[in-house]
Design a protein around this motif. Structure first.
Motif, PDB file in Angstrom:
ATOM      1  N   ILE A  33      30.591  87.873   2.185  1.00 39.74           N
ATOM      2  CA  ILE A  33      31.140  88.996   2.947  1.00 39.74           C
ATOM      3  C   ILE A  33      31.897  88.434   4.147  1.00 39.74           C
ATOM      4  O   ILE A  33      31.303  87.928   5.100  1.00 39.74           O
ATOM      5  N   GLN A  34      33.207  88.485   4.062  1.00 43.34           N
ATOM      6  CA  GLN A  34      34.070  87.926   5.097  1.00 43.34           C
ATOM      7  C   GLN A  34      34.926  88.991   5.770  1.00 43.34           C
ATOM      8  O   GLN A  34      35.231  88.888   6.952  1.00 43.34           O
ATOM      9  N   ARG A  35      35.324  90.011   4.995  1.00 42.97           N
ATOM     10  CA  ARG A  35      36.241  91.030   5.504  1.00 42.97           C
ATOM     11  C   ARG A  35      35.597  92.405   5.437  1.00 42.97           C
ATOM     12  O   ARG A  35      35.062  92.803   4.403  1.00 42.97           O
ATOM     13  N   ILE A  36      35.677  93.121   6.550  1.00 41.37           N
ATOM     14  CA  ILE A  36      35.108  94.474   6.629  1.00 41.37           C
ATOM     15  C   ILE A  36      36.208  95.476   6.969  1.00 41.37           C
ATOM     16  O   ILE A  36      37.046  95.227   7.839  1.00 41.37           O
ATOM     17  N   CYS A  37      36.197  96.579   6.274  1.00 41.24           N
ATOM     18  CA  CYS A  37      37.085  97.706   6.571  1.00 41.24           C
ATOM     19  C   CYS A  37      36.249  98.826   7.162  1.00 41.24           C
ATOM     20  O   CYS A  37      35.202  99.184   6.609  1.00 41.24           O
ATOM     21  N   VAL A  38      36.687  99.361   8.288  1.00 43.52           N
ATOM     22  CA  VAL A  38      36.049 100.541   8.879  1.00 43.52           C
ATOM     23  C   VAL A  38      37.037 101.693   8.776  1.00 43.52           C
ATOM     24  O   VAL A  38      38.121 101.652   9.367  1.00 43.52           O
ATOM     25  N   ALA A  39      36.689 102.709   8.001  1.00 42.58           N
ATOM     26  CA  ALA A  39      37.563 103.866   7.801  1.00 42.58           C
ATOM     27  C   ALA A  39      37.208 104.944   8.803  1.00 42.58           C
ATOM     28  O   ALA A  39      36.130 105.535   8.748  1.00 42.58           O
ATOM     29  N   GLY A  40      38.104 105.173   9.755  1.00 43.76           N
ATOM     30  CA  GLY A  40      37.865 106.144  10.815  1.00 43.76           C
ATOM     31  C   GLY A  40      37.814 105.455  12.162  1.00 43.76           C
ATOM     32  O   GLY A  40      36.969 104.566  12.382  1.00 43.76           O
ATOM     33  N   ALA A  41      38.703 105.831  13.084  1.00 38.11           N
ATOM     34  CA  ALA A  41      38.793 105.160  14.387  1.00 38.11           C
ATOM     35  C   ALA A  41      38.252 106.030  15.518  1.00 38.11           C
ATOM     36  O   ALA A  41      38.553 105.790  16.678  1.00 38.11           O
ATOM     37  N   GLY A  42      37.444 107.031  15.176  1.00 37.27           N
ATOM     38  CA  GLY A  42      36.906 107.941  16.181  1.00 37.27           C
ATOM     39  C   GLY A  42      35.843 107.306  17.052  1.00 37.27           C
ATOM     40  O   GLY A  42      35.725 106.079  17.123  1.00 37.27           O
ATOM     41  N   GLN A  43      35.017 108.157  17.680  1.00 37.97           N
ATOM     42  CA  GLN A  43      34.064 107.654  18.673  1.00 37.97           C
ATOM     43  C   GLN A  43      33.024 106.716  18.078  1.00 37.97           C
ATOM     44  O   GLN A  43      32.456 105.882  18.783  1.00 37.97           O
ATOM     45  N   MET A  44      32.768 106.798  16.778  1.00 35.06           N
ATOM     46  CA  MET A  44      31.855 105.871  16.120  1.00 35.06           C
ATOM     47  C   MET A  44      32.606 104.679  15.531  1.00 35.06           C
ATOM     48  O   MET A  44      32.233 103.522  15.744  1.00 35.06           O
ATOM     49  N   GLY A  45      33.664 104.957  14.775  1.00 33.10           N
ATOM     50  CA  GLY A  45      34.335 103.931  14.000  1.00 33.10           C
ATOM     51  C   GLY A  45      34.854 102.755  14.797  1.00 33.10           C
ATOM     52  O   GLY A  45      34.672 101.594  14.414  1.00 33.10           O
ATOM     53  N   HIS A  46      35.511 103.032  15.924  1.00 31.85           N
ATOM     54  CA  HIS A  46      36.108 101.915  16.663  1.00 31.85           C
ATOM     55  C   HIS A  46      35.046 100.987  17.248  1.00 31.85           C
ATOM     56  O   HIS A  46      35.228  99.769  17.309  1.00 31.85           O
ATOM     57  N   GLN A  47      33.898 101.551  17.644  1.00 37.29           N
ATOM     58  CA  GLN A  47      32.841 100.701  18.192  1.00 37.29           C
ATOM     59  C   GLN A  47      32.110  99.929  17.090  1.00 37.29           C
ATOM     60  O   GLN A  47      31.706  98.778  17.289  1.00 37.29           O
ATOM     61  N   ILE A  48      31.939 100.548  15.919  1.00 38.25           N
ATOM     62  CA  ILE A  48      31.359  99.836  14.779  1.00 38.25           C
ATOM     63  C   ILE A  48      32.252  98.646  14.414  1.00 38.25           C
ATOM     64  O   ILE A  48      31.774  97.535  14.158  1.00 38.25           O
ATOM     65  N   ALA A  49      33.553  98.891  14.412  1.00 38.53           N
ATOM     66  CA  ALA A  49      34.498  97.824  14.081  1.00 38.53           C
ATOM     67  C   ALA A  49      34.407  96.673  15.079  1.00 38.53           C
ATOM     68  O   ALA A  49      34.457  95.498  14.695  1.00 38.53           O
ATOM     69  N   MET A  50      34.272  96.991  16.356  1.00 40.27           N
ATOM     70  CA  MET A  50      34.149  95.932  17.354  1.00 40.27           C
ATOM     71  C   MET A  50      32.867  95.131  17.153  1.00 40.27           C
ATOM     72  O   MET A  50      32.866  93.894  17.292  1.00 40.27           O
ATOM     73  N   LEU A  51      31.777  95.795  16.805  1.00 38.24           N
ATOM     74  CA  LEU A  51      30.540  95.070  16.496  1.00 38.24           C
ATOM     75  C   LEU A  51      30.774  94.073  15.369  1.00 38.24           C
ATOM     76  O   LEU A  51      30.296  92.938  15.412  1.00 38.24           O
ATOM     77  N   CYS A  52      31.510  94.514  14.347  1.00 40.36           N
ATOM     78  CA  CYS A  52      31.788  93.646  13.204  1.00 40.36           C
ATOM     79  C   CYS A  52      32.649  92.452  13.616  1.00 40.36           C
ATOM     80  O   CYS A  52      32.390  91.313  13.199  1.00 40.36           O
ATOM     81  N   ALA A  53      33.655  92.709  14.444  1.00 35.29           N
ATOM     82  CA  ALA A  53      34.515  91.624  14.921  1.00 35.29           C
ATOM     83  C   ALA A  53      33.728  90.650  15.796  1.00 35.29           C
ATOM     84  O   ALA A  53      33.889  89.424  15.685  1.00 35.29           O
ATOM     85  N   LEU A  54      32.876  91.177  16.650  1.00 35.51           N
ATOM     86  CA  LEU A  54      32.034  90.320  17.486  1.00 35.51           C
ATOM     87  C   LEU A  54      31.083  89.492  16.628  1.00 35.51           C
ATOM     88  O   LEU A  54      30.705  88.376  16.996  1.00 35.51           O
ATOM     89  N   GLY A  55      30.694  90.043  15.474  1.00 35.88           N
ATOM     90  CA  GLY A  55      29.795  89.341  14.568  1.00 35.88           C
ATOM     91  C   GLY A  55      30.497  88.295  13.719  1.00 35.88           C
ATOM     92  O   GLY A  55      29.846  87.622  12.910  1.00 35.88           O
ATOM     93  N   GLY A  56      31.801  88.159  13.865  1.00 36.88           N
ATOM     94  CA  GLY A  56      32.527  87.112  13.169  1.00 36.88           C
ATOM     95  C   GLY A  56      33.280  87.557  11.934  1.00 36.88           C
ATOM     96  O   GLY A  56      33.903  86.735  11.248  1.00 36.88           O
ATOM     97  N   TYR A  57      33.255  88.842  11.629  1.00 38.34           N
ATOM     98  CA  TYR A  57      33.956  89.335  10.451  1.00 38.34           C
ATOM     99  C   TYR A  57      35.415  89.640  10.767  1.00 38.34           C
ATOM    100  O   TYR A  57      35.726  90.176  11.840  1.00 38.34           O
ATOM    101  N   GLU A  58      36.313  89.341   9.817  1.00 37.03           N
ATOM    102  CA  GLU A  58      37.682  89.838   9.890  1.00 37.03           C
ATOM    103  C   GLU A  58      37.596  91.343   9.631  1.00 37.03           C
ATOM    104  O   GLU A  58      37.139  91.764   8.570  1.00 37.03           O
ATOM    105  N   THR A  59      37.993  92.139  10.605  1.00 37.82           N
ATOM    106  CA  THR A  59      37.729  93.576  10.565  1.00 37.82           C
ATOM    107  C   THR A  59      39.010  94.375  10.739  1.00 37.82           C
ATOM    108  O   THR A  59      39.809  94.095  11.629  1.00 37.82           O
ATOM    109  N   THR A  60      39.160  95.375   9.876  1.00 42.99           N
ATOM    110  CA  THR A  60      40.324  96.262   9.974  1.00 42.99           C
ATOM    111  C   THR A  60      39.856  97.694  10.173  1.00 42.99           C
ATOM    112  O   THR A  60      39.043  98.200   9.404  1.00 42.99           O
ATOM    113  N   ILE A  61      40.359  98.334  11.235  1.00 41.60           N
ATOM    114  CA  ILE A  61      40.097  99.748  11.477  1.00 41.60           C
ATOM    115  C   ILE A  61      41.244 100.541  10.872  1.00 41.60           C
ATOM    116  O   ILE A  61      42.412 100.275  11.162  1.00 41.60           O
TER     117      ILE A  61
END
Length: 294
Positions: free
Chosen positions: A6-34
């Motif tokens: 698991i190297q790449r994560i997609c987060v569908a939805g940039a609302g109040q939950m999605g953008h922060q979930i995506a940042m957690l993933c990026a901080l965790g080392g994943y290539e992340t796309t919102i």
């Protein structure tokens, strides 16, 4: 699939939950796309995350180098095809409506690679109601973060009868890598654990308010002073978004048919007026400006 695959994560939805979930993933080392169809939401998400991460740097919660590295791993797009085509793991964080989620999961099932896990951040909808529209129900799971995800250290990972053990354990591993405590639930129930308990409290608080036993401010004070809650039930509704709770109640009523599960009149009135809490500047309380804990 192994956790290291698991190297790449997609987060569908940039609302109040999605953008922060995506940042957690990026901080965790994943290539992340919102991904979000709303370009304005994407712009706001990036600006909000910059503000939060700058505060983290100022408070020495994170180094400036780590912040820059996380943003280098974070990407923004309005195209679901672009976001999901190479994803190993997808986290859906859109509106809490079953039909909308089913539409999205049909698309994701077509776009995402066959090995990709499809997770829903739904706060109440069990994944078996969504998995049926895909060709990979064994790879569909609930991954319920709490608001705000960058603050709240808990994720409910919920499996259906068709979710595979591999999917469950890989989802738990993703939670560990993004530094979130995860609890695995191997039996589905609408609302899961935390929101069923919170829902019972909120339901009673609204009943007491609507029937004139106390003003909502006083109910919040009693919960905080007498029960030692950090936040009252009406304040919590404002923080989470009154519309989010409204959609949850609508979904539960659709499933149960029990009139007791219908949204209360005062909740419905708030939603119709657009008084949704902190994000709109007014809910049960009045707010001078939108505020998010960080």
């Amino acid at each position: 699939m192994k956790a290291e695959n698991i190297q790449r994560i997609c987060v569908a939805g940039a609302g109040q939950m999605g953008h922060q979930i995506a940042m957690l993933c990026a901080l965790g080392g994943y290539e992340t796309t919102i991904q979000d169809v709303n370009e304005t939401a994407l712009t706001k998400a990036e600006s909000t995350l910059e503000t939060i991460m700058n505060k983290w740097v100022a408070k020495n919660k994170i180094s400036n180098e780590a912040k820059k590295a996380a943003f280098n791993r974070l990407h923004f797009t309005a195209s679901l095809e672009e976001a999901a085509k190479d994803a190993d793991f997808v986290i859906e964080a859109i509106v809490e409506k079953l039909e909308a989620k089913q539409v999205l999961f049909r698309q994701l099932d077509t776009i995402a690679p066959n090995h990709a896990i499809l997770a829903t951040n739904s706060s109440t909808i069990v994944n078996s109601l969504i998995a049926g529209v895909t060709s990979r129900p064994e790879k569909v799971v609930n991954m319920h973060f709490f608001f705000p995800p960058l603050v709240m250290d808990c994720v409910e990972v919920v499996t259906s009868e068709e979710t595979s053990e591999e999917t469950a354990q890989l989802t738990m591993e993703v939670c560990r890598r993004i530094n979130r405590a995860a609890v695995l639930l191997k039996k589905e129930i609408s609302g899961f654990i935390a929101n069923r308990i919170l829902g019972a409290l909120q339901k009673e608080a609204v009943y007491l308010y609507e029937n004139g036993y106390a003003d909502f401010e006083d109910i919040d004070i009693i919960c905080k002073k007498a029960l030692n809650y950090p936040i009252g039930p009406f304040e919590l509704m404002d923080l989470s978004g009154i519309d989010v709770g409204y959609y949850v109640m609508q979904q539960r009523y659709a499933e149960s048919g029990d009139p007791e599960d219908k949204p209360a009149a005062c909740i419905e009135d708030k939603v119709k007026k657009g008084e949704l809490g902190r994000k709109t500047g007014k809910g049960w309380y009045q707010y001078e400006k939108e505020g998010v804990r960080n």
